[in-house]
Design a protein around this motif. Structure first.
Motif, short mmCIF file in Angstrom:
data_model
loop_
_atom_site.label_atom_id
_atom_site.label_comp_id
_atom_site.label_asym_id
_atom_site.label_seq_id
_atom_site.Cartn_x
_atom_site.Cartn_y
_atom_site.Cartn_z
N PRO A 103 0.82 -1.21 0.00
CA PRO A 103 0.00 0.00 0.00
C PRO A 103 0.85 1.27 0.00
CG PRO A 103 0.01 -1.04 2.17
CD PRO A 103 0.72 -1.98 1.25
N PRO A 104 0.32 2.36 -0.58
CA PRO A 104 -1.02 2.46 -1.17
C PRO A 104 -1.06 1.78 -2.53
CG PRO A 104 0.16 4.51 -1.52
CD PRO A 104 1.05 3.65 -0.66
N THR A 105 -2.10 0.99 -2.77
CA THR A 105 -2.19 0.27 -4.03
C THR A 105 -3.63 -0.07 -4.33
OG1 THR A 105 -1.15 -1.51 -5.32
CG2 THR A 105 -1.87 -2.08 -3.10
N TYR A 106 -3.86 -0.82 -5.40
CA TYR A 106 -5.20 -1.16 -5.86
C TYR A 106 -5.95 -1.98 -4.80
CZ TYR A 106 -8.80 -3.08 -9.03
OH TYR A 106 -9.98 -3.44 -9.63
N GLY A 107 -7.17 -1.59 -4.48
CA GLY A 107 -7.90 -2.16 -3.36
C GLY A 107 -8.43 -3.56 -3.55
N MET A 108 -8.50 -4.05 -4.79
CA MET A 108 -9.09 -5.38 -5.01
C MET A 108 -8.21 -6.51 -4.52
SD MET A 108 -12.19 -5.51 -5.91
CE MET A 108 -12.23 -7.27 -6.29
N THR A 144 3.29 -17.62 2.74
CA THR A 144 3.08 -16.54 1.77
C THR A 144 3.11 -17.11 0.36
OG1 THR A 144 4.22 -15.02 3.27
CG2 THR A 144 3.82 -14.26 1.02
N LYS A 145 2.02 -16.99 -0.37
CA LYS A 145 1.91 -17.60 -1.70
C LYS A 145 1.92 -16.59 -2.84
CE LYS A 145 1.70 -21.81 -0.22
NZ LYS A 145 0.49 -22.66 -0.34
N ILE A 146 1.50 -15.35 -2.58
CA ILE A 146 1.40 -14.35 -3.66
C ILE A 146 1.91 -13.00 -3.16
CG2 ILE A 146 -0.09 -13.28 -5.40
CD1 ILE A 146 -2.18 -15.31 -4.94
N ILE A 147 2.64 -12.31 -4.03
CA ILE A 147 2.98 -10.90 -3.83
C ILE A 147 2.40 -10.11 -4.99
CG2 ILE A 147 4.83 -9.19 -3.71
CD1 ILE A 147 6.62 -11.33 -2.45
N PHE A 148 1.62 -9.08 -4.67
CA PHE A 148 1.03 -8.22 -5.70
C PHE A 148 1.81 -6.91 -5.80
CE2 PHE A 148 -2.58 -10.98 -4.90
CZ PHE A 148 -3.13 -11.13 -6.18
N ILE A 149 2.20 -6.55 -7.02
CA ILE A 149 2.90 -5.29 -7.29
C ILE A 149 2.18 -4.60 -8.44
CG2 ILE A 149 5.06 -4.19 -7.99
CD1 ILE A 149 6.52 -6.71 -6.89
N CYS A 150 1.72 -3.41 -8.21
CA CYS A 150 1.01 -2.64 -9.24
C CYS A 150 1.98 -1.65 -9.87
CB CYS A 150 -0.18 -1.91 -8.62
SG CYS A 150 -1.31 -1.18 -9.81
N LEU A 178 2.31 -8.92 -11.28
CA LEU A 178 2.54 -7.53 -11.67
C LEU A 178 1.30 -7.02 -12.39
CD1 LEU A 178 6.21 -7.60 -13.01
CD2 LEU A 178 5.39 -7.26 -10.68
N ASP A 179 0.64 -6.06 -11.80
CA ASP A 179 -0.58 -5.50 -12.37
C ASP A 179 -0.21 -4.29 -13.25
OD1 ASP A 179 -3.06 -4.43 -12.95
OD2 ASP A 179 -3.83 -4.67 -10.91
N GLU A 180 -0.30 -4.49 -14.55
CA GLU A 180 0.08 -3.47 -15.52
C GLU A 180 -1.14 -2.82 -16.18
OE1 GLU A 180 4.45 -5.04 -17.07
OE2 GLU A 180 2.71 -5.32 -18.36
N ALA A 181 -2.16 -2.53 -15.41
CA ALA A 181 -3.38 -1.95 -15.97
C ALA A 181 -3.10 -0.66 -16.75
CB ALA A 181 -4.40 -1.69 -14.87
N TYR A 182 -2.06 0.07 -16.34
CA TYR A 182 -1.78 1.39 -16.94
C TYR A 182 -0.52 1.40 -17.80
CZ TYR A 182 -5.30 2.60 -13.51
OH TYR A 182 -6.47 2.63 -12.78
N ILE A 183 -0.04 0.23 -18.19
CA ILE A 183 1.24 0.13 -18.89
C ILE A 183 1.25 0.88 -20.22
CG2 ILE A 183 0.68 -2.03 -20.09
CD1 ILE A 183 4.09 -1.07 -18.51
N ASP A 184 0.11 1.02 -20.87
CA ASP A 184 0.06 1.68 -22.18
C ASP A 184 0.42 3.16 -22.10
OD1 ASP A 184 -1.03 -0.49 -24.03
OD2 ASP A 184 -2.51 -0.51 -22.43
#
Length: 347
Positions: A103-108, A144-150, A178-184
């Motif tokens: 955090p701060p990061t995507y809430g989902m 710990t199974k997952i790490i989320f990085i936006c 790796l959440d690349e929702a805004y990569i464009d």
């Protein structure tokens, strides 16, 4: 050494996927009496009486050509939120396993963790919104199974340093998402180019932002063919409807129009970032690699409600860690951006 089978839930490894009518049928036919569809037609339009392709073959073939990956490395979901949820289901045993986010990061990420009864552990980003790598790795536990990085990160807008991401990938034997929702909107290259290098890498993208298809709900996950096969096994059989598949495929042949839209949005972003610091109500404008800007203001709550009164909706992010006094502003059209600036100037 990362081994996918070591972290997949045992029951998921053993389960068989639902076999739909369209999976069982092979070859050509003119009369379809296998799926209990309405053979008289559809009140919604041509072809909608038939179930959609459960494997989205045409859509994946086009995406593969654009993204430079193989169709077998693509999962399509009802928004990237579906992929996030399925990744939890795939590797996290409820009430036992944990995830890490920054955090701060995507809430989902937090919502999906809570829904799946996965322990939520957090390491806050540094003051310039980068990963404190050693602190993050020190928090990793056997569960710990997952790490989320936006990246670019939401709501801060900045890209995460590639060296930090690589350190996490090389030193964690779980999934790094790796959440690349805004990569464009960023100059940073997509991590889809390095899938072969990191078997524990999952890259999320979406058609909701740059492609302008938020209303169609189409998200993507890229990973090894082995990992994607598991996601395909546990997803609902017809998770991407026919209308979405048709319209998305049509849009995917308009890559020049995409380029033009992205260029305009980036240009407007730069104009906003130049104009905002000069306004009395604004204290700081954070760097952005996305289609939005995080702005620290003198009185976030008052300004937020003032803008609402003017018919302008922004996002108040001042309650998030590291975002005190901050509003998140999406880059709009030239006219919308000018009205926003005028309103803040008059505040």
């Amino acid at each position: 050494m990362f081994n996918l089978n070591d972290i997949i839930r045992p029951n998921v490894l053993k389960m068989k996927a639902y076999s739909s009518a369209r999976d069982e049928f092979k070859g050509d036919a003119s009369i379809f009496l296998d799926a209990n569809e309405n053979n008289l037609g559809s009140l919604a339009g041509e072809n909608y009486n038939r179930y959609p392709d459960p494997h989205q073959k045409k859509l994946k073939a086009r995406i593969a050509g654009i993204k430079g990956v193989q169709p077998e490395q693509i999962f399509l979901g009802n928004g990237s939120d579906e992929a996030i949820d399925l990744l939890f289901r795939m590797v996290c045993t409820p009430g036992q396993d944990a995830m890490l986010h920054l955090p701060p990061t995507y809430g989902m990420y937090e919502v999906s963790a809570n829904l799946n009864d996965v322990a939520l552990e957090a390491v806050q980003l540094t003051p310039n919104f980068q990963i404190p790598v050693q602190e993050l790795l020190a928090q990793v536990k056997p569960t710990t199974k997952i790490i989320f990085i936006c990246t670019p990160n939401n709501p801060t807008g900045n890209a995460i340093e590639s060296e930090s991401i690589e350190q996490v990938l090389r030193n964690f034997n779980g999934l790094v998402v790796l959440d690349e929702a805004y990569i464009d909107f960023s100059d940073s290259p997509s991590w889809t180019t390095r899938l072969a290098e990191f078997p524990n890498l999952v890259v999320l993208q979406t058609f909701s932002k740059a492609w302008g298809m938020a209303g169609l709900r189409l998200g993507l996950a890229f990973a090894s063919a082995e990992l994607i096969a598991v996601l395909d096994k546990i997803k609902p059989p017809y998770n991407i409807n026919e209308a979405t598949q048709e319209l998305a495929l049509k849009a995917l042949f308009q890559t020049e129009a995409l380029k033009d839209m992205v260029e305009k949005i980036v240009q407007e972003r730069q104009l906003l970032m130049q104009a905002l610091p000069a306004l009395p109500a604004v204290e700081k404008v954070f760097p952005s690699d996305a289609n939005f800007i995080l702005v620290q203001v003198k009185d976030a709550n008052r300004l937020y409600h003032y803008l609402l009164e003017k018919g302008i909706v922004v996002r108040n992010r001042s309650s998030l860690p590291g975002c005190a006094g901050c509003l998140r502003v999406t880059v709009g059209t030239l006219e919308e951006n000018q009205k926003l600036l005028q309103a803040i100037a008059a505040f």
